[in-house]
Write a protein that holds these residues in place. Structure first.
Motif, PDB file in Angstrom:
ATOM      1  N   LYS A  91      -0.387  -1.037   5.776  1.00  0.00           N
ATOM      2  CA  LYS A  91      -0.671   0.160   6.448  1.00  0.00           C
ATOM      3  C   LYS A  91      -0.168   1.455   6.051  1.00  0.00           C
ATOM      4  CE  LYS A  91       2.518  -0.891  10.469  1.00  0.00           C
ATOM      5  NZ  LYS A  91       3.414   0.549  10.227  1.00  0.00           N
ATOM      6  N   ASP A  92       0.942   1.375   5.450  1.00  0.00           N
ATOM      7  CA  ASP A  92       1.541   2.739   5.111  1.00  0.00           C
ATOM      8  C   ASP A  92       1.378   3.066   3.527  1.00  0.00           C
ATOM      9  OD1 ASP A  92       2.426   2.855   7.678  1.00  0.00           O
ATOM     10  OD2 ASP A  92       4.228   2.017   7.107  1.00  0.00           O
ATOM     11  N   ALA A  93       0.601   2.318   3.016  1.00  0.00           N
ATOM     12  CA  ALA A  93       0.337   2.639   1.508  1.00  0.00           C
ATOM     13  C   ALA A  93      -0.507   4.034   1.493  1.00  0.00           C
ATOM     14  CB  ALA A  93      -0.315   1.537   0.886  1.00  0.00           C
ATOM     15  N   ALA A 103      -0.186  -5.149   8.319  1.00  0.00           N
ATOM     16  CA  ALA A 103      -1.488  -4.935   7.727  1.00  0.00           C
ATOM     17  C   ALA A 103      -2.390  -3.759   7.913  1.00  0.00           C
ATOM     18  CB  ALA A 103      -2.403  -6.263   7.796  1.00  0.00           C
ATOM     19  N   ALA A 104      -3.196  -3.348   7.115  1.00  0.00           N
ATOM     20  CA  ALA A 104      -3.971  -2.115   7.323  1.00  0.00           C
ATOM     21  C   ALA A 104      -4.912  -2.644   8.392  1.00  0.00           C
ATOM     22  CB  ALA A 104      -4.626  -1.795   5.960  1.00  0.00           C
ATOM     23  N   ALA A 152      -7.251   6.372  -2.419  1.00  0.00           N
ATOM     24  CA  ALA A 152      -6.004   6.734  -1.815  1.00  0.00           C
ATOM     25  C   ALA A 152      -6.120   7.468  -0.398  1.00  0.00           C
ATOM     26  CB  ALA A 152      -5.422   7.939  -2.828  1.00  0.00           C
ATOM     27  N   VAL A 153      -5.225   7.797   0.205  1.00  0.00           N
ATOM     28  CA  VAL A 153      -5.321   8.451   1.505  1.00  0.00           C
ATOM     29  C   VAL A 153      -5.531   9.895   1.089  1.00  0.00           C
ATOM     30  CG1 VAL A 153      -4.160   6.742   2.880  1.00  0.00           C
ATOM     31  CG2 VAL A 153      -2.957   8.716   1.845  1.00  0.00           C
ATOM     32  N   ILE A 154      -5.970  10.851   2.211  1.00  0.00           N
ATOM     33  CA  ILE A 154      -6.188  12.279   1.827  1.00  0.00           C
ATOM     34  C   ILE A 154      -4.776  12.528   2.266  1.00  0.00           C
ATOM     35  CG2 ILE A 154      -7.007  14.218   2.747  1.00  0.00           C
ATOM     36  CD1 ILE A 154      -9.491  12.788   3.128  1.00  0.00           C
ATOM     37  N   THR A 162       6.063   7.464  -6.554  1.00  0.00           N
ATOM     38  CA  THR A 162       6.005   8.747  -5.791  1.00  0.00           C
ATOM     39  C   THR A 162       6.709   8.709  -4.236  1.00  0.00           C
ATOM     40  OG1 THR A 162       3.876   7.969  -5.277  1.00  0.00           O
ATOM     41  CG2 THR A 162       4.192   9.363  -7.078  1.00  0.00           C
ATOM     42  N   GLY A 163       7.513   7.422  -4.129  1.00  0.00           N
ATOM     43  CA  GLY A 163       8.296   7.434  -2.841  1.00  0.00           C
ATOM     44  C   GLY A 163       7.607   6.795  -1.667  1.00  0.00           C
ATOM     45  N   HIS A 164       6.291   5.993  -2.068  1.00  0.00           N
ATOM     46  CA  HIS A 164       5.688   5.596  -1.021  1.00  0.00           C
ATOM     47  C   HIS A 164       5.746   4.092  -0.828  1.00  0.00           C
ATOM     48  CE1 HIS A 164       3.811   9.380  -0.350  1.00  0.00           C
ATOM     49  NE2 HIS A 164       3.443   9.440  -1.648  1.00  0.00           N
ATOM     50  N   GLN A 165       5.220   3.536   0.254  1.00  0.00           N
ATOM     51  CA  GLN A 165       5.205   2.040   0.573  1.00  0.00           C
ATOM     52  C   GLN A 165       4.344   1.348  -0.404  1.00  0.00           C
ATOM     53  OE1 GLN A 165       6.572  -0.261   3.063  1.00  0.00           O
ATOM     54  NE2 GLN A 165       5.249  -1.726   1.751  1.00  0.00           N
TER      55      GLN A 165
END
Length: 326
Positions: free
Chosen positions: A173-175, A163-164, A303-305, A134-137
């Protein structure tokens, strides 16, 4: 404002709400599938320091809760065999080191039961694909050559700058998609807005007994003695299903190691079919080696919002202008 405008605005608000709440879509064609999420939000810092494990050292020893702070989403259901098989068809050969982490297919094979016999490393590869497709890290760092015949693909940790929170060396951190940490998992299962409950039940009338209840949760020595479909049972406190029972679920967090070694044991929570009710409680945690795969173990995704889309912002802005002109 006339009635036609009011109806249009109401219809658009409903459409926007549905668009934001819809499941996330992955894959294409016959291998397309969705994952449903519920949002976990609110300040749970009042529960900081609450004991969430007081068991033996091999189970992680004494452990306390810390509020994740940021809002996030967690999968409504455990990942199913159907979703896992569609990922495998899209991804291709799933090989790597250690070899034992990639050698078994699910023992329980029905399409809508939780996928099982999945190692932590395999679950991490699934999550990475959710991100990259989906184009993410990618959430997790694997190095080497993926693909058939290449067994040098191995999990490593991120640097503190990658790291997150600068400390979770497993997650980038960008996942966008990831396995839940232990604190994220516990909050999703047991936080009721005031404190951490012992059970994930939504109603005081849905208490966990010493015997299995086929209509509620799948645990203990039930007549099933195997996982059931992920949407079976009752809806739990925060909108999830089967965070108590069905299969143990991998957590992102190490069970004991605070230095986040790549091969450290990982935490698991929630109990499973065939396990007694004490394993369902917020005070119980288990842990296994990340290369282990078991018929009683699976996972769910967090997942992030997502940020509202530009289209949604544009529509809402247009209505604000329209309303102000009237």
């Amino acid at each position: 404002m006339n009635n036609a405008t009011k109806i249009l605005i109401m219809s658009t608000v409903i459409w926007v709400s549905v668009a934001i709440a819809q499941a996330d879509v992955f894959g294409t064609g016959e291998n397309q599938f969705t994952i449903d999420f519920v949002t976990i939000s609110g300040d749970a810092s009042s529960a900081n320091g609450t004991a969430i494990c007081q068991h033996a050292p091999h189970e992680g020893g004494y452990k306390t809760f810390t509020d994740p702070i940021s809002d996030y989403r967690v999968g409504t259901f455990e990942i199913t065999n159907d979703q896992w098989n569609k990922f495998r068809a899209s991804y291709g050969p799933l090989e790597g080191l250690p070899v034992g982490a990639y050698t078994n297919d699910p023992y329980w094979t029905d399409a809508n039961v939780p996928t099982n016999m999945v190692s932590w490393y395999e679950a991490a590869r699934f999550v990475n694909w959710l991100n990259t497709s989906t184009g993410h890290q990618p959430a997790y760092k694997f190095t080497g050559t993926p693909g058939h015949g290449h067994w040098d693909y191995v999990f490593e940790t991120w640097s503190s700058t990658e790291a997150a929170n600068g400390t979770n060396l497993y997650r980038h951190k960008d996942a966008v998609y990831f396995l839940p940490t232990e604190n994220e998992w516990v909050k999703a299962a047991y936080w009721n807005g005031t404190n951490l409950q012992t059970w994930a039940n939504a109603s005081p009338n849905d208490l966990v007994s010493s015997l299995p209840d086929p209509a509620k949760w799948n645990y203990d020595s039930s007549s099933l003695d195997q996982p059931w479909n992920v949407d079976s049972g009752v809806k739990e406190l925060n909108g999830t299903y089967n965070m108590m029972g069905n299969v143990w679920e991998w957590m992102e967090s190490p069970i004991e190691d605070t230095s986040y070694q790549a091969d450290s044991g990982r935490g698991m929570r929630g109990g499973a079919y065939g396990y007694d009710n004490s394993c369902l409680a917020s005070s119980y945690r288990g842990g296994w080696a990340p290369f282990g795969d078991y018929a009683f173990a699976g996972f769910r995704v967090a997942a992030v919002i997502p940020e509202p889309s530009g289209l949604v912002f544009s529509i809402l802005a247009s209505f604000v202008i329209l309303i102000n002109r009237r």
